[in-house]
Design a protein around this motif. Structure first.
Motif, PDB file in Angstrom:
ATOM      1  N   LEU A   1      38.955  46.099  53.312  1.00 58.18           N
ATOM      2  CA  LEU A   1      40.479  45.567  53.290  1.00 58.18           C
ATOM      3  C   LEU A   1      40.549  43.960  52.802  1.00 58.18           C
ATOM      4  O   LEU A   1      40.758  43.564  51.564  1.00 58.18           O
TER       5      LEU A   1
ATOM      6  N   LEU B   1      41.384  50.937  47.606  1.00 57.78           N
ATOM      7  CA  LEU B   1      41.224  49.185  47.878  1.00 57.78           C
ATOM      8  C   LEU B   1      39.771  48.471  46.754  1.00 57.78           C
ATOM      9  O   LEU B   1      39.312  48.973  47.374  1.00 57.78           O
ATOM     10  N   PRO B   2      40.378  47.651  46.306  1.00 57.26           N
ATOM     11  CA  PRO B   2      41.412  47.427  45.069  1.00 57.26           C
ATOM     12  C   PRO B   2      42.419  48.012  44.499  1.00 57.26           C
ATOM     13  O   PRO B   2      43.215  47.851  43.799  1.00 57.26           O
TER      14      PRO B   2
ATOM     15  N   ILE C   1      48.667  45.400  50.770  1.00 51.34           N
ATOM     16  CA  ILE C   1      47.194  46.760  50.888  1.00 51.34           C
ATOM     17  C   ILE C   1      47.413  47.752  50.804  1.00 51.34           C
ATOM     18  O   ILE C   1      46.684  48.682  51.915  1.00 51.34           O
TER      19      ILE C   1
ATOM     20  N   PRO D   1      48.595  54.427  46.875  1.00 52.89           N
ATOM     21  CA  PRO D   1      48.118  53.518  47.958  1.00 52.89           C
ATOM     22  C   PRO D   1      47.959  54.587  48.503  1.00 52.89           C
ATOM     23  O   PRO D   1      48.497  55.454  49.243  1.00 52.89           O
TER      24      PRO D   1
ATOM     25  N   ILE E   1      46.383  49.207  44.735  1.00 50.28           N
ATOM     26  CA  ILE E   1      47.533  48.476  44.482  1.00 50.28           C
ATOM     27  C   ILE E   1      47.895  47.926  43.724  1.00 50.28           C
ATOM     28  O   ILE E   1      47.426  47.338  42.768  1.00 50.28           O
TER      29      ILE E   1
END
Length: 605
Positions: free
Chosen positions: A394, A511-512, A411, A377, A515
């Motif tokens: 986000l 992202l995503p 996240i 991440p 994650i």
């Protein structure tokens, strides 16, 4: 195994010496050994046949008698390379990798390395140009060592081969030893534990021309890639395609082993390999055997349960290795496993047993390492998005993850907050037992601060992953998985470290997809059993060395005497008792002098 001698004063190569050095590589190349000599130049090779094409391979290899190669090589993208070398033809379609490599050099000269992907370390004697041209793969999976003496240049992919070469000093490199005690591995990619022996860094080439030796970098992992799709399913499909290619390119063997825990990374490789076999892929092996190292008594270990689910789903044979009964440093017994450089492993017997067991099933082993750094991440990406008020970066991925996981995902907001506040990540404590004179002369505290002070940001969207993948750690780690280090005739292959795969994942939004390894989990839907695919990432049920330190049998460590050589680097009276350290990380750090002493014991005849 590869080895070579270039006498820079023009004197003929000693054939008996070259044969002895080549024979010393028999443990890693048991199938056949041969040498090639042309006056002042000699190349040697010890063959380990792992791919089907190697049935007809002969090394050292030459096509014209003047240009000759010795190589430890496994190429990716073979069909594409053969097509570039022989457009429209089939002359090189089934050629061994070493033949493809030499033809690549003959076609492109020094630029040949820009045409190659895979795992390789090689040396080519170019007779017409009177020079030695050497190369090491982009990530440093295959090692390459050399020593440049007054009248000769010697090289090998096996450090111990050079250590036994007459004229090569055994004097230790004090800074490399200090790096081991500080960081568990040398931080200089050009040196080794021995002062007279150098290493060629990953993604570098070397040219020995007379008395001159020059090295230069030929490749860097891309830091500016940018891939953006309108449909999220396209990200998954492209990853599935590249991951499948990465695994299949590493399946060219009749039988393949796989180190398999119950986590996502290793089981995803096994599942993809089994899918290739089921589809009738020409690269697929006839048999796939998994190995699972587990603990039964020291702590509650859940890995075997999930590994068994995968094995039963694909009807795979599994080698189970129970690790509870292996003592710290083999209980203080004389070490039989002589690693060429120090290794910080308080339970080396488990490694020896693991390699020996898997070698009974196959010479080729797939390793699941690499998923953690690749899908790391990025708190920096989250922080930059917040600073730029790009909340869409986000919120949309968070909603996607919420639908996918049916829970609110993490996240990286906490990590972003720590970065914004300037909180440095935790690292191992600086040891208080280093010799003060050594510490001062090598400026070790300053070195410590430089290593843990953080690197400049080199990637705009995946800075943490990029720093990890391009740092010194992985080159050191690969060398410790090489046959020259483990002493067993197997070849480990690492699908997650496929260059094509790395460049793709680092070019898409973190992202995503990064994650909780969302990209990998999405790609494995319908392939892995759901109990494993959706299993939350979890640490091992216990820390093996901590559990062993708590056993009465470990008390001998507190009475162990360090050797005189170790005392050149360590104040033995300041090393705390290993069994009573208040924190596991302190115990780990304080065991390093014993690991170094253990290695020294293996050096003594």
């Amino acid at each position: 195994g590869i080895v070579g001698i270039v006498n820079t004063d023009g004197s003929p190569v000693d054939r008996d010496l070259l044969v002895r050095l080549t024979d010393s590589l028999a443990f890693r190349g048991p199938d056949r050994r041969d040498v090639w000599i042309d006056g002042a130049v000699g190349l040697g090779h010890a063959q380990l046949c792992t791919t089907r094409e190697q049935a007809t391979e002969q090394q050292p290899f030459t096509v014209d008698g003047t240009t000759c190669i010795t190589a430890d090589v496994r190429l990716d993208g073979r069909a594409e390379l053969a097509q570039r070398l022989d457009p429209g033809g089939k002359r090189l379609k089934g050629a061994p990798d070493v033949e493809l490599l030499l033809h690549t050099y003959l076609a492109w000269g020094e630029q040949c390395l820009r045409q190659l992907i895979g795992d390789f370390a090689f040396a080519i004697w170019d007779g017409p140009r009177k020079r030695l041209f050497c190369g090491r793969d982009q990530l440093g999976v295959k090692p390459f060592y050399y020593a440049h003496m007054k009248n000769s240049f010697v090289f090998s992919n096996t450090l111990q081969c050079l250590v036994t070469c007459p004229g090569v000093s055994h004097e230790l490199n004090d800074l490399a030893v200090a790096d081991f005690l500080l960081f568990e591995a040398n931080q200089d990619p050009t040196t080794t534990t021995f002062a007279a022996i150098n290493r060629l860094p990953a993604a570098h080439e070397l040219i020995c021309n007379g008395r001159s030796v020059q090295t230069r970098r030929y490749w860097r992992l891309a830091s500016d890639g940018h891939v953006e799709y309108g449909d999220r399913r396209d990200y998954v499909e492209r990853f599935r395609e590249l991951f499948g290619v990465a695994v299949r390119d590493r399946l060219r063997a009749d039988s393949v082993g796989a180190f398999m825990s119950g986590g996502m990374d290793s089981t995803s490789i096994v599942a993809t390999a089994c899918a290739a076999r089921s589809s009738g892929s020409p690269e697929a092996p006839v048999t796939i055997t998994a190995q699972c190292v587990y603990y039964d008594r020291l702590f509650d270990d859940q890995e075997p349960r999930f590994a068994r689910i995968v094995a039963e789903h694909f009807d795979l044979p599994v080698q189970w290795l129970k690790a509870d009964d292996y003592a710290l440093f083999d209980g203080g017994a004389t070490v039989g496993w002589r690693t060429p450089e120090p290794m910080h492993d308080p339970t080396p017997a488990i490694c020896r047993a693991s390699y020996a067991q898997i070698a009974q099933a196959s010479r080729v082993v797939l390793h699941g390492v690499g998923g953690d750094p690749l899908f790391m991440p990025s708190p920096r990406y989250v922080l930059d998005s917040l600073r730029a008020l790009r909340l869409d970066r986000l919120t949309a991925p968070a909603l996607w993850l919420l639908r996918s996981r049916r829970k609110l995902p993490r996240i990286g907001l906490r990590g972003a907050l720590r970065q914004a506040l300037g909180v440095k990540p935790l690292c191992y404590g600086y040891p208080g037992w280093l010799d003060p004179d050594l510490e001062a002369s090598l400026k070790l505290r300053e070195r410590w601060e430089n290593v843990y002070g953080g690197r400049p940001i080199e990637h705009s969207t995946h800075p943490e992953a990029y720093a990890s993948l391009t740092g010194q750690f992985w080159q050191n780690w690969f060398e410790r998985e090489d046959a020259g280090f483990i002493g067993v005739a197997i070849e480990e292959r690492f699908p997650f470290f496929d260059v094509r795969l790395l460049e793709y994942v680092l070019s898409i939004p973190p992202l995503p997809w990064c994650i909780e390894k969302e990209l990998l989990r999405s790609a494995m839907r319908g392939l892995l059993p759901e109990a494993v695919r959706m299993r939350p990432k979890a640490p091992l049920g216990g820390v093996p060395y901590v559990a062993l330190l708590a056993q009465p049998e470990a008390r001998w460590l507190d009475r162990a005497m360090l050797s005189d050589t170790t005392r050149r680097y360590v104040r033995a009276d300041l090393v705390p008792p290993a069994t009573v350290s208040p924190h596991p990380m302190e115990s780990w750090v304080n065991l390093r002098p014993f690991s170094f002493d253990n290695w020294l014991a293996g050096l003594r005849p």
